[in-house]
Design a protein around this motif. Structure first.
Motif, mmCIF file in Angstrom:
data_model
loop_
_atom_site.group_PDB
_atom_site.id
_atom_site.type_symbol
_atom_site.label_atom_id
_atom_site.label_comp_id
_atom_site.label_asym_id
_atom_site.label_seq_id
_atom_site.Cartn_x
_atom_site.Cartn_y
_atom_site.Cartn_z
ATOM 1 N N VAL A 71 -26.841 -75.290 -55.791
ATOM 2 C CA VAL A 71 -25.959 -74.249 -55.264
ATOM 3 C C VAL A 71 -24.517 -74.636 -55.562
ATOM 4 N N GLY A 72 -23.823 -73.799 -56.305
ATOM 5 C CA GLY A 72 -22.423 -74.062 -56.642
ATOM 6 C C GLY A 72 -21.578 -74.192 -55.382
ATOM 7 N N ALA A 73 -20.596 -75.083 -55.427
ATOM 8 C CA ALA A 73 -19.805 -75.397 -54.233
ATOM 9 C C ALA A 73 -19.055 -74.186 -53.695
ATOM 10 N N ALA A 74 -18.738 -73.207 -54.568
ATOM 11 C CA ALA A 74 -17.921 -72.077 -54.119
ATOM 12 C C ALA A 74 -18.740 -70.813 -53.840
ATOM 13 N N VAL A 75 -20.065 -70.907 -53.874
ATOM 14 C CA VAL A 75 -20.907 -69.741 -53.568
ATOM 15 C C VAL A 75 -20.638 -69.305 -52.120
ATOM 16 N N SER A 76 -20.390 -68.008 -51.919
ATOM 17 C CA SER A 76 -20.098 -67.550 -50.551
ATOM 18 C C SER A 76 -21.387 -67.381 -49.758
ATOM 19 N N GLY A 77 -21.247 -67.386 -48.440
ATOM 20 C CA GLY A 77 -22.403 -67.191 -47.568
ATOM 21 C C GLY A 77 -23.106 -65.878 -47.839
ATOM 22 N N ALA A 78 -22.345 -64.819 -48.103
ATOM 23 C CA ALA A 78 -22.938 -63.501 -48.354
ATOM 24 C C ALA A 78 -23.776 -63.518 -49.622
ATOM 25 N N VAL A 105 -15.523 -63.108 -43.192
ATOM 26 C CA VAL A 105 -15.431 -64.524 -43.569
ATOM 27 C C VAL A 105 -16.601 -64.882 -44.482
ATOM 28 N N GLN A 106 -17.795 -64.345 -44.180
ATOM 29 C CA GLN A 106 -18.974 -64.604 -45.013
ATOM 30 C C GLN A 106 -18.781 -64.153 -46.462
ATOM 31 N N GLY A 107 -17.963 -63.121 -46.655
ATOM 32 C CA GLY A 107 -17.709 -62.637 -48.007
ATOM 33 C C GLY A 107 -17.008 -63.674 -48.871
ATOM 34 N N ARG A 108 -16.456 -64.706 -48.245
ATOM 35 C CA ARG A 108 -15.647 -65.678 -48.988
ATOM 36 C C ARG A 108 -16.047 -67.132 -48.725
ATOM 37 N N ALA A 109 -16.391 -67.461 -47.476
ATOM 38 C CA ALA A 109 -16.540 -68.875 -47.085
ATOM 39 C C ALA A 109 -17.688 -69.540 -47.844
ATOM 40 N N SER A 110 -17.469 -70.779 -48.283
ATOM 41 C CA SER A 110 -18.460 -71.511 -49.066
ATOM 42 C C SER A 110 -18.883 -72.782 -48.341
ATOM 43 N N ALA A 111 -20.069 -73.294 -48.729
ATOM 44 C CA ALA A 111 -20.520 -74.572 -48.183
ATOM 45 C C ALA A 111 -19.634 -75.706 -48.694
ATOM 46 N N GLY A 112 -19.146 -75.577 -49.938
ATOM 47 C CA GLY A 112 -18.255 -76.599 -50.482
ATOM 48 C C GLY A 112 -16.969 -76.706 -49.674
ATOM 49 N N GLY A 113 -16.394 -75.565 -49.339
ATOM 50 C CA GLY A 113 -15.177 -75.560 -48.523
ATOM 51 C C GLY A 113 -15.440 -76.104 -47.129
ATOM 52 N N ASN A 114 -16.593 -75.766 -46.585
ATOM 53 C CA ASN A 114 -16.955 -76.227 -45.246
ATOM 54 C C ASN A 114 -17.032 -77.753 -45.222
ATOM 55 N N ILE A 165 -13.381 -82.912 -57.749
ATOM 56 C CA ILE A 165 -13.765 -81.583 -57.259
ATOM 57 C C ILE A 165 -15.252 -81.597 -56.955
ATOM 58 N N LEU A 166 -15.617 -81.052 -55.819
ATOM 59 C CA LEU A 166 -17.030 -80.892 -55.483
ATOM 60 C C LEU A 166 -17.581 -79.747 -56.327
ATOM 61 N N VAL A 167 -18.644 -80.030 -57.083
ATOM 62 C CA VAL A 167 -19.165 -79.036 -58.020
ATOM 63 C C VAL A 167 -20.345 -78.276 -57.427
ATOM 64 N N SER A 168 -21.308 -78.997 -56.850
ATOM 65 C CA SER A 168 -22.523 -78.318 -56.395
ATOM 66 C C SER A 168 -23.299 -79.186 -55.407
ATOM 67 N N PHE A 169 -24.231 -78.504 -54.732
ATOM 68 C CA PHE A 169 -25.195 -79.165 -53.850
ATOM 69 C C PHE A 169 -26.560 -79.077 -54.532
#
Ligand SMILES: Cc1cc2nc3c(=O)[nH]c(=O)nc-3n(C[C@H](O)[C@H](O)[C@H](O)COP(=O)(O)OP(=O)(O)OC[C@H]3O[C@@H](n4cnc5c(N)ncnc54)[C@H](O)[C@@H]3O)c2cc1C
Ligand code: FES
Ligand code: FES
Lengths: 289, 160
Positions: A71-78, A105-114, A165-169
């Motif tokens: 999962v890419g670091a910037a993928v949004s929750g939505a 917030v879900q439209g934008r927030a990512s696990a990487g940012g979290n 930079i965090l790339v992915s999980f």
């Protein structure tokens, strides 16, 4: 007039190059739901903002041949919620990410940012730890991998080197009889910060717990991987004695703060209660008879 | 520092603007672009009064940099009515008095439209969770939720 700059590179190499060249004054922008709030409050004043959302690898979800996920670091929750398979294999990780903020917030927030924001209360972090997720990071010296639990360093601090930079999980393939769950305790049902958050991932084989991991949030300066709790579950049939022992291990691991959301005593107690409930949900999802 | 030049599409119109790198989309909408329908209640993602659609995703325009709009497709509350013809949600909000001061209303309408485009038969619980990021100090929410549910029912009927 400000001298702040904005870049939206299409490759990771360009992003790392720009990040490194700015020597500490740059900030990565994923969904911006932490960064823009912090900029507006004057807590951070970046000279350069590097938007990573135009880099394909950062926004893609890939199911690997062995049944794992990247999962890419910037993928949004939505976007993650709309993936046809991810939530079936990792319902706990998905619910932890989808608990972050509102629909907007879900439209934008990512696990990487979290994770990179470094909050001890970040909702997706305990679930990612429980899932045994590995992060891939890229910096001026190339790529490396580390377990999620190695990333948090303290409130607002993470163990990434300068310009990394965090790339992915990467989430591992799941043996049959596996599932996960995430629960958080908040005083209302939406839009609040966890008083305690608990992620559990486990595998059941003929009713016996053969693998388990437990992540605990908002009870210490960083999110914790509670190995003693996992140990108490592994080898048991998740009977009351085993689950009680795991709950006690969670409470024992707590080093919380006292604040308006919860006292030390309350958080410590709730950590054990949440562990029991989360184990129950994960076990049911794993097909407990 | 030269300003950034951004080309984007807003409410179906190709649009260009200049901005600073740290301007929010909300700043640019309300300022240079004169689209003051989107409101600033908090500037921190909590109230939803600044809600817009960015490439078919509901987002807070206060938590988006204007520079990010490059090559994207944005819809604001100003794009909701077609000429003089109100969207069924706008009409229903008027009929049921689902607003008082109106500050939250543009954001609530944009968010509700996004919901009905995904799910024309939401439960009351689904409406309430979907709109949890839209704060209203006046109505107590009940009239808003009724208006969304009523609109959904009418739109379902009309679609048959
Ligand atoms: C109204 C509201 C409600 C919220 N509710 C919750 C909640 O319930 N639970 C919760 O946990 N959080 C919550 N948050 C906080 C925030 O939404 C989350 O932490 C979110 O996951 C951040 O992701 P982002 O993509 O927006 O990060 P950003 O703001 O883009 O980035 C966050 C930080 O991480 C850095 N960063 C981001 N991506 C990378 C990367 N790939 N590599 C290196 N550094 C990176 C950025 O430079 C920045 O410092 C809320 C925020 C708002 C505004
Ligand atoms: S002004 Fe954007 S959420 Fe309140
Ligand atoms: S009508 Fe006044 S805030 Fe909603």
């Amino acid at each position: 007039m400000t001298d702040i700059q904005y870049l939206a590179p299409h490759t990771l190499d360009e992003a790392v190059g720009a990040f490194a060249a700015a020597a500490g004054t740059a900030r990565i922008l994923a969904g911006g739901t932490d960064l823009l709030v912090q900029m507006r409050a004057g807590m951070v004043r970046p000279g350069l903002i590097v938007d990573i959302k135009k880099i394909a690898e950062m926004t893609s979800i890939e199911e690997t041949a062995d049944g794992g996920f990247v999962v890419g670091a910037a993928v949004s929750g939505a976007v993650l919620a709309e993936h046809p398979r991810f939530g079936k294999v990792w319902p706990g990780v998905l619910e932890s990410i989808n608990l972050i903020g509102s629909t907007q917030v879900q439209g934008r927030a990512s696990a990487g940012g979290n994770l990179c924001n470094g909050s001890p209360a970040g909702d997706s972090v305990p679930a990612m730890m429980a899932a045994d997720a590995i992060v891939t990071v890229q910096g001026p010296n190339g790529r490396r991998q580390m377990p999620v639990e190695a990333v948090p360093a303290g409130p607002g601090r993470i163990n990434l080197a300068p310009a990394e930079i965090l790339v992915s999980f990467t989430l591992p393939p799941r043996p049959p009889g596996s599932s996960d769950a995430y629960l958080r305790m908040i005083p209302r049902t939406e839009m609040d910060i966890a008083v305690v958050g608990c992620g559990v991932s486990l595998t059941l084989t003929n009713g016996v717990c053969t693998a388990a991991r437990v992540g605990l949030g908002a009870v210490a300066p960083t999110v914790l991987l509670v190995e003693a709790a996992a140990k108490a579950l592994i080898g048991s049939k998740l009977d009351t004695a085993a689950v009680d022992a795991a709950a006690a291990a969670c409470s024992a691991a707590c080093r919380p703060i006292d604040d308006k959301r919860g006292t030390i005593v309350y958080r410590t107690k709730v950590a054990g209660v949440l562990l029991k409930r989360t184990v129950g949900i994960a076990a049911d999802r794993a097909g407990r008879a | 520092m030269a300003k950034l030049h951004v080309s984007t599409t807003i409410n179906g119109e190709p649009t260009e603007f200049l901005c600073e790198a740290n301007d929010s989309m909300l700043d640019v909408l309300r300022g240079p672009l004169g689209l003051t329908g989107s409101k600033e209640g908090c500037g921190s993602g909590d109230c939803g009064a600044c809600s817009i659609m960015l490439d078919d995703r509901l987002v807070c325009s206060c938590l988006m940099l204007a520079a990010e709009a490059e090559d994207s497709d944005i819809t604001t509350i100003e794009g909701m009515a077609v000429g003089e013809k109100l969207h069924p949600l706008q009409q229903k909000f008027l009929e049921l008095a689902a607003l008082q001061c109106g500050i939250c209303t543009p954001g609530v309408l944009v968010a509700s439209k996004a919901l009905l485009e995904r799910n024309l038969n939401p439960t009351e619980t689904e409406v309430r969770y979907w709109l949890a990021g839209n704060l209203c100090r006046c109505t107590g929410y009940d009239k808003i939720v009724r208006a969304v549910l009523d609109t959904a029912a009418e739109m379902r009927e009309a679609a048959q």
